[in-house]
Design an enzyme around this catalytic site. Structure first.
Site, PDB file in Angstrom:
ATOM      1  N   GLU A   8      78.233  49.251  45.126  1.00  0.00           N
ATOM      2  CA  GLU A   8      78.823  50.587  45.189  1.00  0.00           C
ATOM      3  C   GLU A   8      78.327  51.325  46.431  1.00  0.00           C
ATOM      4  OE1 GLU A   8      79.041  54.689  42.508  1.00  0.00           O
ATOM      5  OE2 GLU A   8      77.173  53.555  42.662  1.00  0.00           O
ATOM      6  N   ASP A  22      74.817  49.140  41.151  1.00  0.00           N
ATOM      7  CA  ASP A  22      74.935  50.591  41.227  1.00  0.00           C
ATOM      8  C   ASP A  22      74.223  51.137  42.466  1.00  0.00           C
ATOM      9  OD1 ASP A  22      75.667  53.130  39.877  1.00  0.00           O
ATOM     10  OD2 ASP A  22      73.498  53.396  39.705  1.00  0.00           O
TER      11      ASP A  22
END
Length: 633
Positions: free
Chosen positions: A373, A344
């Site tokens: 990400e 993330d």
């Protein structure tokens, strides 16, 4: 164990005092945590750092007597309740239970049984995802409630469920995923990425999983560690790959260590947090990671700013935090037999730590996969993070995959726009042309939507034909494919754009009493059933297509509202024709322009309808939408 030396036989009052003393030592001298909670023998990196948490353990003297295991260093923290112990686990070490002993300042001795396990799999057999994979992304709280008994716990800060509240917990869990593996596999997906399943003991909006309050505990509202292991086992038996969503950048503000931080720099802006003054969020200037001219303050505010006020920013430049994160991630890989990690908010962490983190994992698991990400729509920023990409500073990320936010945006824009010289399909055509920038474009992850953006059906103004074109195009691109649960039945959030709670709506049929059941098809509209069947047919074809897995890619500049993309490998050619024309009469597409595909006179099969088509002078296109053809009959 408490030891008393040269003690006289006590009298009655002495017995009372002695009893109180023993009780007091027992009460206060307990090991509350040792993390990682266990480890394995046989790693390339033979070093292990234990975080030990107990009252006044900081001044304790640890001792180990176990063949092959030695203490290299002992580190005190600023907090007296932590001790960090560096161990070396020799290659000859056998699995078993280590008797950890801590000689406390008060004379007492604390003991802790620490297990070293045998590794279940060889490191080379942890095989990651690649361009042949299609990944199904799930927000577990919103997918299916397989065990209503774990919906709420009174000892957690957020209790109860309320399916009418977009931001409350709804009760979906790990068992709900297990119960519907048949459905996911029938659609053709080869891997599953659930958003974080670890404990988020926050006071509100804890359903999404990204405010972790214990990095080693499964949130009981999702199930148990055994449930998580059962999911991993069931998937492995089916040949499905499990991807774990991990968060190195931040934790939840109610994480257990926030009331007793071990060091004064365990989190970023710790002094401001502790004094409750001048706490800043990230400036979100992600280009500071690549910018040759970026100021120090911009870089600092990007990486040290908190993502949001409820998510303290972890300081990965603290070497103990760095090891904690790496060891935690390896612990989950071994515990669950993972096939990959989705990291993330990748560019928000210290980028040099992220390089060290990824290398540490890939050194242990050479065939593993990690996707990061990077929510940027500029391919130059995305390419920077992929392993092997040259850059002026010589930075090496060791990251196998990144997320293709640039192409996702190009595809949506192209389909929403009217056709023109620089609008419409040309956005997709020129976007795909940017693949020259990538070292391995086939290792990038493309997606119609995800848990943080409007549903693609909403982004495309609820146009079914355009949604099918977007999805089919992504299926044929040289990419790894990811789809968010519910996209296959046209789930949307059009009534509340950008509402994350509604974006993550309940999957119909996942709860008892649902009037619509997408797992069985009961109650779905004709358009929803057709989209579900469309997805199933494409994904299942894609799964066994060598042309799509590793074939040559050719596309043709769009003309007259038509864009053609082809993949070729050996005797197999797959052709995707995207058509925007709203025709009362049939459009005859002249195929002479596509002569280099070598299809003249061949019979091709429509992957969706099963119809046979002869590739001659022209093809009839009757409706706007995709036509997907293959030479494999």
């Amino acid at each position: 164990m408490t030891v008393f030396k040269n003690r006289k036989s006590p009298n009655k009052s002495g017995l009372l005092f002695f009893g109180l003393l023993v009780f007091n030592l027992t009460l206060h001298a307990q090991i509350t945590r040792v993390e990682p909670p266990n480890w394995w023998v046989g790693f390339k990196n033979t070093e292990l750092q234990l975080l030990v948490h107990a009252t006044a353990v900081g001044n304790a003297i640890p001792n180990i007597n176990y063949p092959g295991v030695t203490i290299l260093n002992v580190h005190q923290a600023k907090s007296p309740n932590y001790l960090f112990i560096d161990l070396n686990i020799d290659a000859s070490t056998k699995p078993g239970v280590i008797d950890l002993r801590f000689q406390m300042e008060d004379g007492s001795v604390l003991t802790y049984n620490y297990e070293l396990k045998s590794r279940v799999k060889k490191a080379e057999t942890y095989v990651g995802f690649n361009s042949s994979d299609a990944m199904y992304l799930i927000t577990p709280d919103r997918f299916a409630n397989g065990n209503s008994k774990n919906d709420s716990y009174t000892n957690l800060n957020e209790t109860g469920t309320d399916r009418a509240d977009d931001y409350a917990r709804h009760g979906g869990d790990i068992q709900g995923i297990i119960n519907h593996l048949d459905y996911i596999q029938d659609l053709g997906f080869t891997s599953i990425w659930p958003t974080p399943l670890l404990t988020n003991n926050m006071s509100s909006s804890s359903y999404h999983g990204y405010a972790i309050t214990d990095f080693y505990q499964v949130d009981p509202r999702f199930g148990t560690l055994e449930d998580y292991k059962a999911l991993a086992r069931d998937m492995d038996k089916r040949g499905l790959k499990l991807i774990m969503d991990m968060v190195a950048n931040h934790c939840g503000s109610l994480h257990w260590w926030m009331e007793d931080l071990p060091f004064e720099d365990w989190i970023n802006q710790q002094q401001a947090f502790e004094s409750q003054t001048d706490l800043k969020n990230s400036n979100h200037r992600r280009t500071a990671n690549q910018d040759l001219y970026a100021s120090k303050i911009d870089k600092k505010e990007m990486t040290e700013g908190w993502f949001v006020p409820s998510m303290p920013d972890l300081n990965q430049t603290n070497p103990f935090m760095a090891k904690y994160i790496i060891q935690n991630n390896i612990w989950w890989i071994e515990t669950l037999g993972l096939s990959g990690i989705r990291q993330d908010t990748y560019p928000y962490s210290d980028k040099y730590f992220m390089s060290y983190w990824a290398k540490s994992i890939m050194d242990e698991y050479p065939n593993f996969s990690i996707v990061g990400e990077e929510w940027s729509t500029n391919p130059l920023l995305v390419r920077y993070w992929q392993s092997g990409t040259p850059n002026k500073e010589g930075y090496e990320s060791y990251l196998t995959s990144t997320m293709d936010f640039p192409m996702q945006e190009h595809i949506v824009s192209a389909l929403n726009e009217a056709e023109g010289w620089d609008t419409g399909f040309v956005k997709m055509y020129e976007g795909l042309a940017m693949d020259f920038a990538y070292t391995k474009p086939e290792a990038i992850l493309i997606f119609p939507d995800n848990h943080d953006m409007d549903r693609v059906f909403t982004q495309l103004h609820e146009n079914v034909a355009n949604t099918k074109m977007a999805f089919s195009y992504m299926c044929l691109m040289p990419r790894i494919l990811q789809m968010y649960y519910g996209t296959e039945i046209l789930m949307q959030n059009s009534s509340k754009p950008d509402n994350h709670g509604l974006i993550r709506s309940d999957f119909p049929g996942g709860w008892k009493g649902d009037s619509v059941n997408a797992f069985s098809g009961e109650g779905l509209t004709t358009s929803e059933i057709e989209m579900q069947d469309f997805v199933r047919k494409i994904i299942n074809y894609r799964k066994q297509s060598q042309a799509i897995h590793k074939g040559k890619t050719i596309h043709f500049a769009p003309e007259q509202g038509v864009y053609v993309l082809a993949r070729l490998e050996g005797e197999e050619t797959v052709v995707l024709i995207l058509n925007k024309n709203e025709n009362e009469n049939e459009l005859n597409l002249n195929v002479s322009r596509f002569e280099e595909l070598g299809l003249t006179g061949q019979t091709l099969k429509n992957i969706i309808t099963g119809e046979m088509v002869t590739w001659n002078q022209s093809l009839k296109l009757t409706n706007p939408g995709p036509v997907l053809l293959t030479t494999k009959l």
